[in-house]
Design a protein around this motif. Structure first.
Motif, short mmCIF file in Angstrom:
data_model
loop_
_atom_site.label_atom_id
_atom_site.label_comp_id
_atom_site.label_asym_id
_atom_site.label_seq_id
_atom_site.Cartn_x
_atom_site.Cartn_y
_atom_site.Cartn_z
N PRO A 116 -8.30 -4.50 -43.63
CA PRO A 116 -9.34 -3.31 -43.53
C PRO A 116 -10.41 -3.44 -44.47
CG PRO A 116 -7.10 -3.40 -44.33
CD PRO A 116 -7.44 -5.03 -43.81
N VAL A 117 -10.14 -3.93 -46.09
CA VAL A 117 -11.03 -4.45 -46.33
C VAL A 117 -10.74 -5.50 -47.70
CG1 VAL A 117 -9.61 -3.16 -48.45
CG2 VAL A 117 -11.79 -2.63 -48.45
N ASN A 118 -12.04 -5.91 -48.85
CA ASN A 118 -11.53 -6.61 -49.07
C ASN A 118 -11.00 -6.62 -50.75
OD1 ASN A 118 -12.07 -9.58 -47.83
ND2 ASN A 118 -14.29 -8.53 -47.93
N GLY A 119 -10.33 -7.24 -51.31
CA GLY A 119 -9.36 -6.08 -53.04
C GLY A 119 -8.18 -6.67 -52.81
N PRO A 120 -7.75 -6.61 -54.24
CA PRO A 120 -6.67 -7.07 -54.36
C PRO A 120 -5.76 -5.78 -54.02
CG PRO A 120 -7.50 -6.04 -56.36
CD PRO A 120 -8.45 -6.26 -55.73
N VAL A 121 -4.18 -6.13 -53.73
CA VAL A 121 -2.89 -5.02 -53.32
C VAL A 121 -2.11 -4.53 -54.11
CG1 VAL A 121 -1.03 -4.43 -52.41
CG2 VAL A 121 -2.93 -5.99 -51.32
N ILE A 122 -2.69 -3.10 -54.81
CA ILE A 122 -2.01 -2.38 -56.50
C ILE A 122 -1.06 -1.99 -55.89
CG2 ILE A 122 -4.37 -2.37 -57.41
CD1 ILE A 122 -4.74 0.59 -56.74
N ALA A 123 -0.75 -1.64 -55.09
CA ALA A 123 0.72 -0.63 -54.61
C ALA A 123 1.69 -1.39 -53.63
CB ALA A 123 0.27 1.07 -54.62
N SER A 144 -16.45 -1.23 -47.66
CA SER A 144 -17.37 -0.83 -46.70
C SER A 144 -15.88 -0.71 -46.22
CB SER A 144 -17.25 -1.78 -45.73
OG SER A 144 -19.36 -2.00 -45.68
N VAL A 145 -14.90 -0.57 -45.15
CA VAL A 145 -13.79 -0.50 -44.95
C VAL A 145 -14.05 -0.60 -43.13
CG1 VAL A 145 -11.61 0.88 -44.20
CG2 VAL A 145 -12.44 1.35 -46.09
N HIS A 146 -13.25 -1.76 -43.34
CA HIS A 146 -13.14 -1.84 -41.40
C HIS A 146 -11.60 -2.06 -40.42
CE1 HIS A 146 -16.57 -4.16 -42.80
NE2 HIS A 146 -16.24 -4.39 -43.78
N THR A 194 -13.65 -2.49 -32.73
CA THR A 194 -13.45 -4.02 -32.62
C THR A 194 -12.99 -4.07 -34.12
OG1 THR A 194 -15.20 -4.71 -32.95
CG2 THR A 194 -14.98 -4.42 -30.82
N GLY A 195 -11.72 -5.26 -34.06
CA GLY A 195 -11.47 -5.76 -35.31
C GLY A 195 -12.75 -6.35 -36.30
N GLY A 196 -12.26 -5.54 -37.04
CA GLY A 196 -13.83 -5.34 -37.84
C GLY A 196 -14.94 -4.97 -38.34
N GLN A 197 -14.99 -4.01 -37.65
CA GLN A 197 -15.86 -3.03 -37.63
C GLN A 197 -16.41 -2.06 -38.31
OE1 GLN A 197 -16.23 -0.76 -33.68
NE2 GLN A 197 -17.70 0.85 -34.16
N LEU A 198 -17.03 -1.83 -39.09
CA LEU A 198 -17.12 -0.69 -39.67
C LEU A 198 -16.82 0.46 -39.54
CD1 LEU A 198 -18.33 -0.10 -42.70
CD2 LEU A 198 -20.18 0.36 -41.73
N GLN A 208 -8.27 9.21 -59.15
CA GLN A 208 -9.18 8.41 -58.72
C GLN A 208 -10.03 7.52 -58.92
OE1 GLN A 208 -11.11 11.73 -61.70
NE2 GLN A 208 -11.30 13.70 -60.49
N ARG A 209 -8.76 6.28 -59.19
CA ARG A 209 -9.06 4.99 -58.56
C ARG A 209 -9.46 4.81 -57.36
NH1 ARG A 209 -4.92 0.35 -60.36
NH2 ARG A 209 -6.73 -1.26 -60.14
N PRO A 210 -10.76 3.95 -57.28
CA PRO A 210 -11.07 3.70 -55.54
C PRO A 210 -9.71 3.05 -54.85
CG PRO A 210 -13.49 3.30 -57.44
CD PRO A 210 -11.28 3.50 -58.31
N LEU A 211 -9.25 3.17 -53.46
CA LEU A 211 -8.73 2.74 -53.11
C LEU A 211 -8.73 2.60 -51.64
CD1 LEU A 211 -6.38 4.49 -52.55
CD2 LEU A 211 -5.34 4.19 -54.71
N LEU A 212 -7.42 1.77 -50.68
CA LEU A 212 -7.65 2.58 -49.67
C LEU A 212 -6.38 2.44 -49.25
CD1 LEU A 212 -8.71 2.68 -46.64
CD2 LEU A 212 -8.38 0.29 -45.96
N HIS A 213 -5.54 3.23 -48.87
CA HIS A 213 -4.74 3.67 -48.60
C HIS A 213 -4.29 3.26 -46.80
CE1 HIS A 213 -0.61 4.87 -48.20
NE2 HIS A 213 -0.38 5.08 -47.14
#
Length: 232
Positions: A116-123, A144-146, A194-198, A208-213
């Motif tokens: 859903p997003v580009n970035g490292p998994v931190i938890a 962007s979250v997809h 659709t898959g990959g859609q914003l 207060q750390r940027p992240l997606l759960h």
């Protein structure tokens, strides 16, 4: 000192943000409040939305009303709706089966998942009490979250404690995905994606750390997203 020792895990959980919302103790009933859907209520208590509909004799659409009392446990002699018989390659139908897989059986993944997003998994995901029901992926505020797969948005709002601005997408009758701690939602309930859609913009966790759960749920229960997402 003993009290402090027991409170420390709770404080740590809040600092990480978006701990599992699946309650270890489930009350017998829930009173519907404004903004809730069958999916958000089932998600909150870690139950299958189809069971919630069946237990309360709701319409197939799951229409509910503010102030309505919904039971959260199966009534006596309740028989879950079974999956329809499936046809094999030989043309023979196989017997209907219950939604839950047999012990030790690996459920087939009926959808194609993407990150859903580009970035490292931190938890990471864990199944013990009061731990992660999904994964935390870090990035930048406003990133962007997809959608991780195609489906229908069945909840958009901030009514579930610990998730901030939350989206829930239904992919099949068995699979949902959830996206928490968004800064902004760009789709709403009832939208087809659709898959990959914003679908949203990344916000911040409780620390207060940027992240997606991000969560994937099968028949209402959290599963490890890293076992479904493509390797990278």
């Amino acid at each position: 000192m003993v009290l402090i020792r027991y409170l420390l895990p709770v404080v740590a959980c809040l600092l990480i943000g978006a701990c599992s919302s699946v309650l270890r103790w489930t009350p017998e009933a829930h009173v519907v409040v404004s903004g809730e859907t069958v999916y958000s209520i089932a998600f909150r208590y870690g139950i299958d939305q189809r069971d919630l509909i069946g237990w309360n004799k709701l319409s197939a659409s799951g229409l509910i009303f503010e102030g309505q009392h919904l039971r959260l446990t199966a009534p006596d002699r309740y028989i879950p709706v079974q999956s329809p018989a499936q046809t094999t390659g030989s043309g023979k139908s196989t017997p209907a089966t219950r939604r839950a897989p047999l012990p030790g059986q690996s459920p087939a993944v009926p959808v194609t998942w993407t990150w859903p997003v580009n970035g490292p998994v931190i938890a990471g995901f864990a199944t013990t009490a009061r731990t992660q029901s999904g994964v935390h992926i870090t990035g930048k505020r406003g990133q962007s979250v997809h959608a991780a797969a195609s489906g229908e948005v069945v909840y958009a709002g901030n009514g579930l404690p610990g998730y901030g601005q939350l989206l829930i997408i239904k992919h099949t009758s068995n699979y949902l995905s959830a996206y928490g701690h968004n800064q902004k939602l760009v789709v709403g309930e009832g939208d087809r994606v659709t898959g990959g859609q914003l679908i949203a913009k990344m916000g911040e966790g409780l620390n207060q750390r940027p992240l997606l759960h991000f969560e994937i749920r099968r028949s209402g229960k959290p599963v490890n997203p890293l076992q479904y997402l493509p390797k990278r």
